[in-house]
Design an enzyme around this catalytic site. Structure first.
Site, PDB file in Angstrom:
ATOM      1  N   LYS A 208       0.598  -1.239  -0.053  1.00  0.00           N
ATOM      2  CA  LYS A 208      -0.102  -0.018   0.092  1.00  0.00           C
ATOM      3  C   LYS A 208       0.982   1.322   0.016  1.00  0.00           C
ATOM      4  CE  LYS A 208      -3.755   0.183   2.348  1.00  0.00           C
ATOM      5  NZ  LYS A 208      -5.025   0.081   3.405  1.00  0.00           N
ATOM      6  N   GLU A 214       9.993  -5.765   4.039  1.00  0.00           N
ATOM      7  CA  GLU A 214      10.350  -6.988   3.229  1.00  0.00           C
ATOM      8  C   GLU A 214      10.078  -6.795   1.905  1.00  0.00           C
ATOM      9  OE1 GLU A 214       8.921  -7.741   7.567  1.00  0.00           O
ATOM     10  OE2 GLU A 214       8.430  -6.504   5.899  1.00  0.00           O
ATOM     11  N   GLY A 270      -5.353  -5.136   5.318  1.00  0.00           N
ATOM     12  CA  GLY A 270      -4.493  -6.155   4.363  1.00  0.00           C
ATOM     13  C   GLY A 270      -4.829  -7.597   4.253  1.00  0.00           C
ATOM     14  N   ARG A 271      -5.380  -7.933   5.417  1.00  0.00           N
ATOM     15  CA  ARG A 271      -5.998  -9.483   5.841  1.00  0.00           C
ATOM     16  C   ARG A 271      -7.283  -9.549   5.048  1.00  0.00           C
ATOM     17  NH1 ARG A 271      -5.377  -7.052  10.330  1.00  0.00           N
ATOM     18  NH2 ARG A 271      -7.057  -6.678  11.700  1.00  0.00           N
ATOM     19  N   GLU A 356      -4.680 -12.154  13.725  1.00  0.00           N
ATOM     20  CA  GLU A 356      -4.200 -10.667  13.583  1.00  0.00           C
ATOM     21  C   GLU A 356      -5.435  -9.683  13.904  1.00  0.00           C
ATOM     22  OE1 GLU A 356      -0.808  -9.114  10.688  1.00  0.00           O
ATOM     23  OE2 GLU A 356      -2.703  -8.247   9.961  1.00  0.00           O
ATOM     24  N   HIS A 387      -2.284 -38.642  10.269  1.00  0.00           N
ATOM     25  CA  HIS A 387      -1.084 -39.445  10.471  1.00  0.00           C
ATOM     26  C   HIS A 387      -0.157 -38.614  11.156  1.00  0.00           C
ATOM     27  CE1 HIS A 387      -2.582 -42.886   7.883  1.00  0.00           C
ATOM     28  NE2 HIS A 387      -3.047 -42.320   7.469  1.00  0.00           N
ATOM     29  N   LYS A 507       8.860  -4.376  13.737  1.00  0.00           N
ATOM     30  CA  LYS A 507       9.243  -3.948  12.558  1.00  0.00           C
ATOM     31  C   LYS A 507      10.149  -2.613  13.006  1.00  0.00           C
ATOM     32  CE  LYS A 507       6.065  -3.487   9.670  1.00  0.00           C
ATOM     33  NZ  LYS A 507       4.660  -3.224   9.137  1.00  0.00           N
TER      34      LYS A 507
END
Length: 545
Positions: A208, A214, A270-271, A356, A387, A507
């Site tokens: 954005k 990152e 964002g999510r 979040e 399993h 961050k």
């Protein structure tokens, strides 16, 4: 409507008392008492069938949970979200991801302005671009068509697109490669571009602000890789990079033509953004028609959540059940178990959506909570999980509510595979609910010393979510189902499900530490003794002075 604090709502102490009264009541007993329970405690809407009968609830439990929803102002909160009120209180923002999938003739206001035309303008631009890439009309710097698309993002700019691509791979272009880079670990980028021709590669940089550490680290590395492979011609960037951003100045500075910038809005978290321009890689992979079908699925679940009575409302019921186990049984986790290989990334996607959103320790007005909020969500596809970790769910000491997700029709029908797959869904929920008694174990001729090891207590709760087939539309419905379940839980807990301040501190500290790691000479350090020692150890190991 003024909502009382959580513990002062009449339903809360009533539920606390009720839980103690039914704590030892088993699912075996509940089904014995009500032979029709399996049909009665099930709801179908928007093509989604929810069987919640294998939960440790009675009619009284459900009545009290629905009262809690009413006393929490859930109806008013739903209306406020769809109305565009600024329910993200800490950031003073509206929460309008529902506008991303509204039809063209809908009206959804933000500060008195209808945002739906803007949403569809972006969707139309995305569709035009996707069609050009898919048809070969969009060509790279050397005139070659695009064969490789790499999405660079992190968090919601990665988890949604990669989950959607994997989920809808059956519908994707098989003559194109789609890869995703999120981790700042250089290995992620190196493996994503391994074996690719830069002349045939398109990067979608999703940020954005176009300043995310990152994402922009990976974006600059991608540009260096591209230019190295194309003779260093700076002009090549414009034909091999597009942006999903709102910061035109930074996009242009990077070398991307702002005509190839696709925007979104601060009322989209964002999510919650996989159905916005963040989904550009998804649209290129499956085509605009399938992408719009996914949006229609989202919208159908939105309308159900907005209008259905709570007693028949899928997201509300799932959200209330999550609160029931989290706050009254002390269950700390929820397992999400999709019996569909294409949904292998769905649990990881839900981790961000749920944790979040609801991993909060203060209420919307800043008071510390004195109850548990968001549980830990986790899971893997069936039958693989059977399993590995199912042992803990069946016979461990922790209560782990489970969501089983299954589809009636396979996308890849092969002999008996799908019947075998679905038989495991039904068998696992039955086994979790009813277990295996001492008498049953002994009747099999088991020696007395071995009996305790082979007992299954049962009484382990689960939901079963059954759909027809995994299509773009059903994926949209499934994601929206969980989005609104998260909203329901957050409303009950009086927390802001739409901010994420918890990701900021680390961050910010990382930005301070980076120059300390890269300094040519020993830097002056002012962290705690552990962090200082780790920085010095790292510098020594990498050969810094």
């Amino acid at each position: 409507m003024k909502v009382r604090t959580l513990r002062r709502r009449p339903a809360w102490p009533a539920l606390t008392k009720h839980q103690k009264e039914i704590a030892k009541l088993t699912l075996r007993q509940l089904f014995d008492q009500d032979p029709q329970r399996g049909e009665r405690l099930a709801v179908e809407a928007a093509g989604v069938y929810l069987d919640y009968s294998k939960n440790r609830v009675t009619d009284e439990t459900l009545r009290l949970l629905l009262q809690l929803a009413e006393q929490s102002g859930l109806r008013e909160s739903i209306d406020a979200m769809f109305r565009g009120d600024k329910i993200n209180v800490s950031e003073k923002r509206s929460v309008l991801h529902v506008a991303l999938r509204a039809p063209r003739d809908a009206t959804i206001l933000h500060d008195g302005h209808d945002v739906v035309p803007e949403v569809h303008a972006v969707l139309d631009r995305m569709a035009g671009f996707a069609d050009r890439v898919r048809s070969g009309a969009w060509q790279g710097h050397t005139g070659k068509p695009i064969r490789n698309v790499i999405n660079i993002g992190i968090g919601g700019s990665d988890l949604g697109p990669v989950m959607a691509y994997e989920a809808l791979r059956h519908y994707s272009r098989r003559d194109m490669r789609f890869r995703f880079v999120s981790n700042v670990d250089g290995t992620d980028f190196a493996e994503a571009v391994h074996g690719l021709d830069p002349a045939e590669t398109l990067f979608i940089v999703s940020s954005k602000t176009f300043t995310t550490l990152e994402t922009m680290t990976n974006a600059h590395t991608a540009r260096d890789w591209l230019l190295a492979g194309l003779g260093g011609e700076q002009a090549a960037t414009a034909r091999h990079f597009v942006a999903v951003s709102t910061n035109a100045q930074e996009v242009a500075r990077f070398g991307i033509d702002t005509a190839n910038m696709f925007g979104f809005w601060d009322w989209v978290g964002g999510r919650y953004s996989m159905d916005s321009a963040i989904g550009l890689s998804t649209m290129i992979a499956v085509g605009p028609e399938n992408f719009r079908a996914m949006l229609a699925g989202f919208h159908e679940m939105d309308q159900h959540f907005r209008t259905a009575p709570f007693a028949r409302n899928l997201p509300v019921l799932m959200g209330l059940l999550a609160v029931w186990y989290n706050d009254f049984f002390g269950a700390q986790t929820v397992a999400v178990l999709p019996y569909e290989q294409y949904l292998k990334r769905f649990p990881a996607y839900l981790q961000q959506l749920t944790m979040e959103s609801n991993g909060k320790h203060v209420t919307r007005d800043g008071r510390l909570v004195d109850y548990d909020t968001g549980p830990i969500y986790w899971g893997e596809p069936g039958t693989n999980g059977q399993h590995s970790f199912y042992q803990l769910i069946h016979q461990g000491t922790r209560l782990i509510p489970c969501d089983f997700i299954a589809f009636a029709r396979a996308l890849n029908p092969l002999g008996r595979h799908h019947d075998t797959l679905l038989s495991n869904v039904f068998a696992q929920t039955e086994a979790l609910a009813f277990g295996k008694t001492e008498d049953q174990v002994k009747a099999e001729g088991t020696p007395d010393w071995l009996v305790p090891h082979r007992l299954f207590d049962g009484n382990r709760p689960s939901n079963t979510i059954l759909l027809d087939q995994l299509t773009p539309a059903t994926l949209g419905k499934l994601v929206a189902l969980y989005e609104h379940s998260v909203f329901t839980q957050g409303t009950i807990w009086q927390i802001d499900s739409f901010d994420q301040w918890g990701v900021e501190l680390g961050k910010a500290l990382a930005q301070k530490i980076i120059p300390e790691l890269e300094a040519p000479s020993e830097p002056a350090l002012s962290h705690d003794s552990s962090t200082n020692a780790l920085i010095r150890r790292y510098r020594k190991l990498k050969g810094a002075s």
